[in-house]
Write an enzyme that holds these catalytic residues in place. Structure first.
Site, mmCIF file in Angstrom:
data_model
loop_
_atom_site.group_PDB
_atom_site.id
_atom_site.type_symbol
_atom_site.label_atom_id
_atom_site.label_comp_id
_atom_site.label_asym_id
_atom_site.label_seq_id
_atom_site.Cartn_x
_atom_site.Cartn_y
_atom_site.Cartn_z
ATOM 1 N N TYR A 59 27.713 51.277 39.173
ATOM 2 C CA TYR A 59 27.912 50.393 38.031
ATOM 3 C C TYR A 59 27.036 50.867 36.875
ATOM 4 O O TYR A 59 25.848 50.593 36.810
ATOM 5 C CB TYR A 59 27.581 48.941 38.383
ATOM 6 N N SER A 89 35.807 39.215 42.540
ATOM 7 C CA SER A 89 36.824 38.824 41.548
ATOM 8 C C SER A 89 37.524 37.523 41.910
ATOM 9 O O SER A 89 38.757 37.416 41.796
ATOM 10 C CB SER A 89 37.860 39.943 41.352
ATOM 11 N N PRO A 90 36.782 36.477 42.328
ATOM 12 C CA PRO A 90 37.425 35.199 42.635
ATOM 13 C C PRO A 90 37.999 34.522 41.392
ATOM 14 O O PRO A 90 38.773 33.570 41.508
ATOM 15 C CB PRO A 90 36.300 34.372 43.245
ATOM 16 N N ARG A 120 39.443 38.476 37.623
ATOM 17 C CA ARG A 120 38.982 39.354 36.537
ATOM 18 C C ARG A 120 39.041 38.656 35.191
ATOM 19 O O ARG A 120 39.349 39.251 34.165
ATOM 20 C CB ARG A 120 39.763 40.661 36.535
ATOM 21 N N PHE A 180 41.201 33.280 35.281
ATOM 22 C CA PHE A 180 41.025 31.872 35.623
ATOM 23 C C PHE A 180 39.897 31.271 34.788
ATOM 24 O O PHE A 180 38.768 31.103 35.246
ATOM 25 C CB PHE A 180 40.745 31.712 37.118
ATOM 26 N N SER A 181 40.225 30.970 33.548
ATOM 27 C CA SER A 181 39.264 30.380 32.634
ATOM 28 C C SER A 181 40.002 29.387 31.741
ATOM 29 O O SER A 181 41.222 29.233 31.834
ATOM 30 C CB SER A 181 38.588 31.452 31.770
#
Length: 328
Positions: free
Chosen positions: A56, A201-202, A205, A208-209
């Site tokens: 990363y 990634s629950p 990505r 879900f916002s």
């Protein structure tokens, strides 16, 4: 924050961890100040489990975590990963003992620690049997360099082969309301073997916002630019379902993100989701997900709104699939 065990023999960690891939710029540029603020917020909310990797950045995420711990004088329980050869063609992995030991030592130096809570094989090296790799991990554990061993993106069959050599503490795979492949054997195998299942990634990505994403604003290095679920017709289709989920969540006084993470938590006591963010405000939107309890009606409504297989488009582009073990 509630606690869960990191596998049958592992320590207790916060039921929700923090994925730190974003600190390395996978979803756009960020800086140390913003990353520090996110780590401060996580600590204040009782999140004590971080997930990172040497790739990363590369290295940036580990360096930021190490710098934060040195500056704040506090210690998270850290999971990091090794096995992908940085700078080599995509998909190149090395799971030899010499390589893994060298990468682990370099990760610990960046993190400023003399051991890590959990060490994953990030991607399999298919030239080495998983039984041999597990022996290497157990050796590093016996030496006190790692507290627990794990694998990322393997199959249930591979987990069973590894577990025949020694206990595997954790398996990490993508799992969420729009990626449900692990239900076809992995979640069950982990429960049977006493292995923690760690969904990354629950939040799909970021889909879900409570705010619409705009793929047109994704930067050149944003991981989602090449992702089929965020392109053209696929994205428009997927957003229709997400908006229904938003309405469901709003009616109950929950954020969409909190609903999505609560759903993963309630798929089994051995699940420890690790949503990723680089912004404290995003973290605050889902930090209370461990307190949400769905009724039977809630679960039925979620299955109606987001039936299995609703998402359009593969979870990865072809070039992003390299090294991932597919089992269905």
């Amino acid at each position: 924050m509630k606690k869960r065990k990191l596998g049958r023999n592992g320590p207790e960690v916060s039921a929700i961890g923090l994925g730190c891939m974003s600190f390395g710029g996978f979803y756009g540029a960020t800086g140390q100040e913003e990353s520090f603020a996110t780590l401060d917020a996580a600590w204040a909310l009782g999140i004590d489990f971080l997930d990172t990797s040497n790739i990363y950045g590369p290295h940036i995420s580990e360096e930021v975590i190490g710098a934060w711990q040195a500056d704040r004088g506090k210690r998270f329980k850290i999971a990091t990963k090794g096995g992908i050869v940085i700078g080599a063609p995509r998909g190149t992995a090395d799971n030899s003992e010499a390589y893994l030991r060298g990468e682990l030592e370099a990760s610990m130096k960046r993190l400023g620690v003399d051991n890590v809570a959990l060490y994953y094989i990030h991607r399999r090296d298919w030239s080495i049997p998983i039984e041999t790799v597990t022996e290497t991990l157990l050796k590093l554990k016996k030496e006190g360099l790692i507290g627990a061993i794990g694998y990322s993106e393997i199959s249930p069959a591979s987990l069973r082969l590894a577990a025949a050599v020694g206990h595997v503490d954790a398996v990490q795979s993508e799992y969420s309301l729009w990626t449900r492949l692990p239900e076809l054997g992995m979640i069950q195998a982990c429960a049977e073997l006493g292995t923690a299942f760690v969904p990354f990634s629950p939040l799909g990505r970021g889909i879900f916002s409570d705010v619409d994403l705009d793929p047109g604003t994704f930067g050149d290095k944003d991981f989602r630019r090449a992702n089929p679920r965020f392109s053209g017709r696929n994205f428009r289709h997927n957003m229709e379902y997400v908006r229904e989920l938003r309405a469901f969540s709003a009616e109950r006084g929950w954020t969409t993100a909190a609903t999505a993470i609560a759903w993963t938590l309630q798929q089994g006591d051995h699940l420890i989701p690790i949503p990723a963010t680089r912004a404290p405000a995003h973290l605050a939107a889902w930090a209370g997900a461990d307190e949400i309890v769905f009724s039977d009606d809630d679960r039925a409504e979620l299955e109606r709104i987001l039936p299995v297989g609703w998402a359009m488009g593969d979870r990865y582009a072809y070039q992003q699939l390299v090294g991932i073990e597919r089992y269905c």
